[in-house]
Design a protein around this motif. Structure first.
Motif, PDB file in Angstrom:
ATOM      1  N   LYS A  34      78.193  91.414 -19.081  1.00  0.00           N
ATOM      2  CA  LYS A  34      79.955  91.694 -19.659  1.00  0.00           C
ATOM      3  C   LYS A  34      80.136  93.420 -19.991  1.00  0.00           C
ATOM      4  CE  LYS A  34      81.539  90.920 -24.162  1.00  0.00           C
ATOM      5  NZ  LYS A  34      81.508  90.314 -25.492  1.00  0.00           N
ATOM      6  N   PHE A  38      85.994  96.148 -26.233  1.00  0.00           N
ATOM      7  CA  PHE A  38      85.737  95.730 -27.184  1.00  0.00           C
ATOM      8  C   PHE A  38      84.653  94.857 -27.303  1.00  0.00           C
ATOM      9  CE2 PHE A  38      90.924  95.001 -29.043  1.00  0.00           C
ATOM     10  CZ  PHE A  38      90.715  96.346 -28.958  1.00  0.00           C
ATOM     11  N   ASN A  39      83.998  94.799 -28.788  1.00  0.00           N
ATOM     12  CA  ASN A  39      82.744  94.570 -28.523  1.00  0.00           C
ATOM     13  C   ASN A  39      83.552  93.333 -30.118  1.00  0.00           C
ATOM     14  OD1 ASN A  39      79.947  93.532 -27.853  1.00  0.00           O
ATOM     15  ND2 ASN A  39      79.202  95.463 -29.888  1.00  0.00           N
ATOM     16  N   TYR A  42      83.590  87.999 -32.355  1.00  0.00           N
ATOM     17  CA  TYR A  42      83.727  86.210 -32.016  1.00  0.00           C
ATOM     18  C   TYR A  42      83.446  86.084 -30.525  1.00  0.00           C
ATOM     19  CZ  TYR A  42      88.083  87.268 -31.481  1.00  0.00           C
ATOM     20  OH  TYR A  42      89.332  88.473 -30.798  1.00  0.00           O
ATOM     21  N   CYS A  43      83.347  87.377 -29.275  1.00  0.00           N
ATOM     22  CA  CYS A  43      83.072  87.197 -28.501  1.00  0.00           C
ATOM     23  C   CYS A  43      82.081  85.716 -28.081  1.00  0.00           C
ATOM     24  CB  CYS A  43      83.089  88.421 -27.295  1.00  0.00           C
ATOM     25  SG  CYS A  43      83.333  88.117 -25.429  1.00  0.00           S
ATOM     26  N   THR A  48      78.741  92.570 -26.666  1.00  0.00           N
ATOM     27  CA  THR A  48      78.935  93.515 -25.343  1.00  0.00           C
ATOM     28  C   THR A  48      77.733  94.505 -24.038  1.00  0.00           C
ATOM     29  OG1 THR A  48      82.103  93.663 -25.603  1.00  0.00           O
ATOM     30  CG2 THR A  48      80.426  95.604 -23.954  1.00  0.00           C
TER      31      THR A  48
HETATM   32  S1  SF4 Z   1      86.501  88.310 -26.456  1.00  0.00           S
HETATM   33 FE1  SF4 Z   1      84.588  89.734 -25.637  1.00  0.00          FE
HETATM   34  S2  SF4 Z   1      85.868  90.394 -23.569  1.00  0.00           S
HETATM   35 FE2  SF4 Z   1      87.516  89.343 -25.011  1.00  0.00          FE
HETATM   36  S3  SF4 Z   1      87.670  91.487 -25.618  1.00  0.00           S
HETATM   37 FE3  SF4 Z   1      87.407  90.968 -26.963  1.00  0.00          FE
HETATM   38  S4  SF4 Z   1      84.759  91.417 -25.896  1.00  0.00           S
HETATM   39 FE4  SF4 Z   1      85.968  91.612 -25.121  1.00  0.00          FE
END
Ligand code: SF4
Length: 261
Positions: A34, A38-39, A42-43, A48
């Motif tokens: 990935k 952002f990291n 809740y991803c 990341t």
């Molecule tokens: S949810 Fe996941 S893919 Fe989406 S911005 Fe956040 S870290 Fe990035």
């Protein structure tokens, strides 16, 4: 239940999307890790791996221009049924070095082969600092931008952006756009964004950037940070109602466990 596996190719789906009907996803990011600016805590794809705003150095790991347009062209020419072509996938799609050219080319192909089809983008908003990316948004029928907080500290705690990204710039960029949707993930815990003062600041910011609508969600799958918890559907409904009354903007709450993802 496990985290979501990464998408294994340029195209994925069509998936029954909660807001986009049958959506054929376009993944412009690498397929074995990935890459995101952002990291988010809740991803659903997990933490990341490559955390950057400048993805040039990773371009060899991303699909090439011709691979993307070839795959999309084949899908458009096929019998496959879908309502949307959606830029999303294994990270932040606008970080692909040729994002703007790809949007232009795919919009042209769509006009030629399936003029009724809509193009959507799910983005974390950080790519809007790049002028070509910002300019390309006007070719996208449904641009959806993430905004989870109205306070810089909460934004940093939840979205964990890489160096150089701040809420002030994101807000200024969104402010200069029109006709987009805000997508917000609300969470309880540490960090969380549903205390009264968090929501007050968030509603002020939404009112300021004037989106066409706001979609609010919570989490329904395993997430990387186990100190956060789901906001229940009843509470999401209340927050949507409050947001609508406060801003005059159409807020919609989506309950993750009651609909197909
Ligand atoms: S949810 Fe996941 S893919 Fe989406 S911005 Fe956040 S870290 Fe990035």
């Amino acid at each position: 239940m496990n985290l979501l596996p990464l998408q294994k190719g340029v195209l994925y789906g069509p998936i029954a999307s909660r807001r986009l009907g049958k959506s054929l996803g376009i993944n412009l990011m690498p397929t074995d890790y990935k890459l995101c600016s952002f990291n988010c805590v809740y991803c659903h794809y997990g933490w990341t791996k490559v955390h950057t705003l400048d993805a040039e150095a990773y371009a060899d790991d991303m699909p090439r221009f011709d691979d993307v347009t070839g795959a999309v062209g084949n899908a458009l020419a096929s019998e496959l049924e879908f309502d949307y072509l959606t830029f999303s996938g294994n990270g932040e799609p606008t970080l692909h070095p040729q994002f703007a050219s790809l949007v232009a080319q795919i919009a042209e192909m769509r006009d030629r082969y399936r003029p009724g089809l809509k193009i959507a983008l799910l983005s974390n908003s950080s790519g809007l600092n790049i002028s070509e990316v910002k300019e390309s948004i006007r070719r996208i029928d449904v641009p959806v931008f993430k905004l989870d907080a109205g306070i810089e500290g909460i934004f940093k705690d939840i979205n964990r952006p890489c160096t150089g990204i701040n809420l002030k710039d994101i807000t200024a960029n969104l402010h200069s756009l029109r006709g987009f949707i805000i997508q917000t993930v609300l969470i309880n815990g540490m960090p969380g964004n549903v205390e009264e003062e968090d929501l007050d600041a968030y509603f002020d910011l939404v009112e300021d950037v004037r989106p066409e609508g706001v979609h609010i969600y919570s989490i329904d799958r395993p997430v990387p940070n186990e100190a956060i918890a789901r906001v229940l559907p009843g509470k999401l409904e209340q927050i949507a109602e409050l947001g609508k009354n406060r801003t005059g903007i159409d807020f919609k709450a989506f309950f993750l466990r009651q609909e197909a993802y």
